[in-house]
Write a protein that holds these residues in place. Structure first.
Motif, PDB file in Angstrom:
ATOM      1  N   VAL A   1      -2.614   2.980  -4.624  1.00  0.00           N
ATOM      2  CA  VAL A   1      -3.606   3.222  -3.569  1.00  0.00           C
ATOM      3  C   VAL A   1      -3.196   2.506  -2.286  1.00  0.00           C
ATOM      4  CG1 VAL A   1      -6.003   2.791  -2.876  1.00  0.00           C
ATOM      5  CG2 VAL A   1      -5.505   3.629  -5.170  1.00  0.00           C
ATOM      6  N   ILE A   2      -2.707   1.261  -2.419  1.00  0.00           N
ATOM      7  CA  ILE A   2      -2.254   0.499  -1.241  1.00  0.00           C
ATOM      8  C   ILE A   2      -1.085   1.219  -0.573  1.00  0.00           C
ATOM      9  CG2 ILE A   2      -1.176  -1.664  -0.488  1.00  0.00           C
ATOM     10  CD1 ILE A   2      -2.772  -3.094  -2.650  1.00  0.00           C
ATOM     11  N   ARG A   3      -0.157   1.715  -1.376  1.00  0.00           N
ATOM     12  CA  ARG A   3       1.008   2.410  -0.809  1.00  0.00           C
ATOM     13  C   ARG A   3       0.591   3.689  -0.092  1.00  0.00           C
ATOM     14  NH1 ARG A   3       4.784   2.969  -5.895  1.00  0.00           N
ATOM     15  NH2 ARG A   3       6.088   4.135  -4.431  1.00  0.00           N
ATOM     16  N   LYS A   4      -0.373   4.421  -0.671  1.00  0.00           N
ATOM     17  CA  LYS A   4      -0.844   5.645  -0.029  1.00  0.00           C
ATOM     18  C   LYS A   4      -1.535   5.332   1.281  1.00  0.00           C
ATOM     19  CE  LYS A   4      -3.497   9.862  -0.932  1.00  0.00           C
ATOM     20  NZ  LYS A   4      -4.312  10.620  -1.905  1.00  0.00           N
ATOM     21  N   LYS A   5      -2.334   4.257   1.302  1.00  0.00           N
ATOM     22  CA  LYS A   5      -3.013   3.861   2.535  1.00  0.00           C
ATOM     23  C   LYS A   5      -2.000   3.466   3.599  1.00  0.00           C
ATOM     24  CE  LYS A   5      -6.703   3.164   4.918  1.00  0.00           C
ATOM     25  NZ  LYS A   5      -7.630   4.273   5.207  1.00  0.00           N
ATOM     26  N   ALA A   6      -0.948   2.776   3.188  1.00  0.00           N
ATOM     27  CA  ALA A   6       0.090   2.373   4.136  1.00  0.00           C
ATOM     28  C   ALA A   6       0.761   3.588   4.765  1.00  0.00           C
ATOM     29  CB  ALA A   6       1.131   1.503   3.433  1.00  0.00           C
ATOM     30  N   LEU A   7       1.011   4.625   3.962  1.00  0.00           N
ATOM     31  CA  LEU A   7       1.618   5.854   4.494  1.00  0.00           C
ATOM     32  C   LEU A   7       0.694   6.540   5.490  1.00  0.00           C
ATOM     33  CD1 LEU A   7       3.328   7.431   1.349  1.00  0.00           C
ATOM     34  CD2 LEU A   7       4.467   6.613   3.422  1.00  0.00           C
ATOM     35  N   ASN A   8      -0.604   6.574   5.177  1.00  0.00           N
ATOM     36  CA  ASN A   8      -1.566   7.181   6.099  1.00  0.00           C
ATOM     37  C   ASN A   8      -1.587   6.451   7.438  1.00  0.00           C
ATOM     38  OD1 ASN A   8      -2.330   9.107   4.269  1.00  0.00           O
ATOM     39  ND2 ASN A   8      -4.143   8.033   3.550  1.00  0.00           N
ATOM     40  N   LEU A   9      -1.617   5.108   7.377  1.00  0.00           N
ATOM     41  CA  LEU A   9      -1.643   4.324   8.609  1.00  0.00           C
ATOM     42  C   LEU A   9      -0.328   4.450   9.371  1.00  0.00           C
ATOM     43  CD1 LEU A   9      -3.517   1.190   7.240  1.00  0.00           C
ATOM     44  CD2 LEU A   9      -4.374   2.804   8.931  1.00  0.00           C
ATOM     45  N   ALA A  10       0.785   4.552   8.638  1.00  0.00           N
ATOM     46  CA  ALA A  10       2.083   4.743   9.297  1.00  0.00           C
ATOM     47  C   ALA A  10       2.089   6.051  10.077  1.00  0.00           C
ATOM     48  CB  ALA A  10       3.206   4.730   8.261  1.00  0.00           C
ATOM     49  N   ASN A  11       1.483   7.089   9.500  1.00  0.00           N
ATOM     50  CA  ASN A  11       1.372   8.367  10.203  1.00  0.00           C
ATOM     51  C   ASN A  11       0.550   8.224  11.470  1.00  0.00           C
ATOM     52  OD1 ASN A  11       2.795  10.548   8.861  1.00  0.00           O
ATOM     53  ND2 ASN A  11       1.519  10.088   7.098  1.00  0.00           N
ATOM     54  N   MET A  12      -0.524   7.449  11.396  1.00  0.00           N
ATOM     55  CA  MET A  12      -1.355   7.225  12.576  1.00  0.00           C
ATOM     56  C   MET A  12      -0.584   6.524  13.683  1.00  0.00           C
ATOM     57  SD  MET A  12      -4.979   5.970  10.962  1.00  0.00           S
ATOM     58  CE  MET A  12      -5.773   6.873   9.635  1.00  0.00           C
ATOM     59  N   PHE A  13       0.240   5.548  13.291  1.00  0.00           N
ATOM     60  CA  PHE A  13       1.011   4.784  14.273  1.00  0.00           C
ATOM     61  C   PHE A  13       2.261   5.529  14.733  1.00  0.00           C
ATOM     62  CE2 PHE A  13      -1.140   1.007  12.263  1.00  0.00           C
ATOM     63  CZ  PHE A  13      -1.868   0.656  13.383  1.00  0.00           C
TER      64      PHE A  13
END
Length: 521
Positions: free
Chosen positions: A100-112
Motif C-alpha cells: 500500500v505504501i509503495r502504491k501511494k508513493a507511485l501515485n504521489l510521484a505521478n502528481m509531482f
C-alpha cells in the motif's frame, strides 16, 4: 601493535547523538561525557555543532531515531509526502502494508511529475529505515495475506453492526451512495493500450480527462445530477450555454477537491431541506471527503477503509455500466463519422458532458438495485424490481459495434471492449491537498496551464432560436414516420419536447405584449 588506521569508524544513531548532547546540557564536563560514551573530544564537538540539525530532524520526525545517517532521499518531496500521508493514516489506527505504501508513493510521484521514480522493495526498505517505521508493525509484505483476512472480518463486522445502526431510521429510498470516477473523455479505441493504467497527474493530459461524481439511492428511484470536474473555467467557454445536463466545475487538475465536494454536499443538503426530508449518504474516506461542513438534512456514513471495493454500490457495477454506455455512445459517433466519410474529430467537453449524462440516466434501475444488494446494504425483500431480468451489459449489440469500429480503426487484436471501458479506471480522482498543496505551491504553474497553452474549452455554441428548434422537431417527426417499429415512447418524448417549446413561444409572446403595454408613449 595494531594499526589504528584499520580501526572501523563507529557510527551513531540520531538517538545516541541526542543523548550525548543532553548529557552536556545537564551540566556534565565535556571530557567526562566523551569518556562515558566512548567518543573523542572532536566527535563530541561535532555533535554539539550539529545539534540544531538533530533537533530539527526530531521535531519534523523526518528521520527515525535509530537512523545513523541523515542523508536525504533522492526524491525528497515524494519521501516527505508519503511520510505525511503515513502519519495521517497511522493516526487513524489503519493498518498499512508495504504494498500500500509503495502504491501511494507511485501515485504521489505521478502528481509531482516523476516518470522515472520506482517504488521498489529497496525504496520501501530505505523509506522505512529513514523514518524508523517498525517492520513488524506496518511494513511487512507478509501482512498482505493478513490484511485479506482482516478485510473480510471488517466487512462482516460492518454488515453485522454499524450498517444496521446507520440504516435503521431510513427507508431504502432515503439511503444514498456517492462516488467519483475519472474519464478520458477523448479516448479513441486505437489508443486504449496507451491509456491503460495511466494515473494522469495533471498538466497536458489533464485537458483530456474529467472527474465525475455520481450519487444514487438504494432502490435506484432517485439518481442525482452528476457533478463533472474539468479544467475549462473561463466564462466565454460557457457562452450561450445556460443549461447543462450535469453540474460543472473546474480546477487546474480536473480532480475532486474538498471545496468542490463540500459545495456539492451543501447544495444537496439545501435541496433536502426544501423537500423536508432527511437522507443517509454513504461515502468512502478519500482526501476530498474529510472535513465536511455542517449538514442539517444529511447524515454521512463512512464506508470502512480498504473495503470500498466490496462495500460501495457504485463501485460494484453502477459506474462500470455508465462507462459501458458512455463508450458505446462514443463508438456510435465514430461509426457515424466513418459511414459518412467525415474526418474523425475529437470529442469536446460539451459533447462529453452530454454523453456522460445520457449514460448515467440510462443505467437501469435493476442494475442499481442489484449492486446495492451485492454490497449487502439492503436486503433482497426491499427490491421491487425483477433483478434476474436485468440485462447484462455490454450486450451483443455493443460487442458487434465494438468489433466493427475496431476493424475500421485498426485496433490491436489484444484490445477488447472491456479494455476500452476500463482504460481510465486508474485515474487519480481526488487531490491530497493536505499533503501536496504546500509542496506544489512554488512550482512553475505553466504546465497546469491556461487556455493560452491549449487548455480544452467548452466550445461556443451557436444560438438556436425557438422557431428553429420547433422546425427540427417537426423534421425528426417526419423522419420517424418513415421508419418501421418505432416505439410509442419515442413519439411520446417528441410530444413532450414539442409542448415545452410551444410553452416557450407562448410565454415569449405574452412577455412581449406586456412590455409593449408598459412602454411610455
Amino acid at each position: 601493535m595494531a594499526n589504528k588506521g584499520n580501526k572501523k569508524r563507529r557510527q551513531f544513531s540520531l538517538e545516541e547523538k541526542m543523548k550525548v548532547v543532553e548529557a552536556v546540557d545537564s551540566g556534565k564536563r565535556k571530557g567526562d561525557v566523551a569518556k562515558e560514551f566512548g567518543i573523542t573530544p572532536s566527535t563530541l564537538s561535532t555533535f554539539l555543532k550539529d545539534r540544531t540539525k538533530f533537533e530539527k530532524k526530531v521535531r519534523e520526525a523526518s528521520v527515525g531515531p535509530q537512523r545513523k545517517r541523515m542523508r536525504s532521499a533522492l526524491y525528497d518531496d515524494i519521501d516527505k509526502a508519503v511520510f505525511a500521508w503515513f502519519q495521517e493514516i497511522h493516526a487513524k489506527n489503519i493498518l498499512v502494508t508495504g504494498s500500500v505504501i509503495r502504491k501511494k508513493a507511485l501515485n504521489l510521484a505521478n502528481m509531482f511529475g516523476y516518470d522515472n521514480f520506482q517504488a521498489s522493495v529497496g525504496w520501501l526498505n530505505r523509506f522505512r529505515d529513514r523514518h524508523g517505521i517498525a517492520l513488524k508493525a506496518v511494513c511487512r509484505e507478509d501482512t498482505d495475506r493478513l490484511m485479506n483476512g482482516l478485510g473480510i472480518d471488517k466487512v462482516n463486522e460492518w454488515h453485522a453492526g454499524e450498517i444496521i445502526k446507520l440504516i435503521a431510521d431510513y427507508s431504502p429510498d432515503d439511503i444514498f451512495n456517492a462516488d467519483e470516477t475519472g474519464v478520458f473523455f477523448q479516448l479513441l479505441p486505437q489508443h486504449t493500450l496507451a491509456a491503460k493504467g495511466d494515473h494522469c497527474r495533471g498538466g497536458k493530459k489533464a485537458k483530456q480527462r474529467l472527474t465525475a461524481l455520481f450519487c444514487c439511492s438504494a432502490l435506484g428511484t432517485e439518481k442525482m445530477r452528476p457533478l463533472i470536474v474539468g479544467r475549462s473555467a473561463s466564462p466565454h467557454c460557457l457562452k450561450n450555454i445556460h443549461s447543462l445536463p450535469c453540474d460543472y466545475r473546474a480546477n487546474q487538475w480536473a480532480w475532486m477537491t474538498r471545496d468542490l465536494f463540500n459545495e456539492w454536499l451543501m447544495q444537496v443538503d439545501a435541496r433536502m431541506k426544501r423537500a423536508e426530508c432527511r437522507i443517509l449518504l454513504l461515502i468512502d474516506n478519500c482526501s476530498a471527503h474529510n472535513m465536511l461542513p455542517h449538514l442539517e438534512r444529511i447524515q454521512v456514513g463512512y464506508l470502512p477503509s480498504n473495503c470500498t471495493a466490496v462495500l460501495q454500490p457504485l463501485n460494484l457495477g453502477i459506474i462500470h455500466t455508465m462507462k459501458v454506455l458512455y463508450r458505446s455512445h462514443l463508438l456510435k459517433q465514430i461509426l457515424l463519422k466513418l459511414s459518412s466519410r467525415e474526418d474523425q474529430e475529437e470529442v469536446d467537453i460539451k459533447q462529453a458532458i452530454d454523453m456522460i449524462a445520457a449514460a448515467w440516466w440510462s443505467v437501469k434501475l435493476s442494475t442499481v438495485v442489484k449492486c446495492w444488494q451485492k454490497a449487502g446494504i439492503i436486503p433482497m425483500e426491499f427490491a421491487e424490481c425483477d433483478i434476474e431480468s436485468a440485462a447484462s451489459e455490454p450486450d451483443t449489440a455493443i460487442e458487434k459495434l465494438w468489433h466493427t469500429v475496431a476493424i475500421a480503426t485498426c485496433v490491436p487484436n489484444e484490445v477488447n471492449f472491456q479494455d476500452f471501458v476500463t482504460a481510465d479506471d486508474d485515474l487519480i480522482i481526488s487531490q491530497d491537498t493536505n499533503i501536496i498543496q504546500g509542496m506544489v505551491a512554488g512550482e512553475n504553474t505553466s504546465e497546469a496551464g491556461s487556455e493560452d497553452e491549449g487548455e480544452v474549452s467548452l466550445p461556443e455554441q451557436p444560438k438556436v432560436t425557438v422557431t428553429e428548434a420547433i422546425s427540427s422537431v417537426q423534421k425528426l417527426r417526419q423522419f420517424l414516420s418513415t421508419c418501421v417499429d418505432v416505439p410509442d415512447v419515442i413519439f411520446g418524448q417528441l410530444n413532450g419536447i414539442d409542448e415545452y417549446l410551444m410553452k416557450r413561444v407562448t410565454q415569449t409572446l405574452v412577455d412581449s405584449k406586456i412590455t409593449d403595454f408598459l412602454q411610455t408613449k
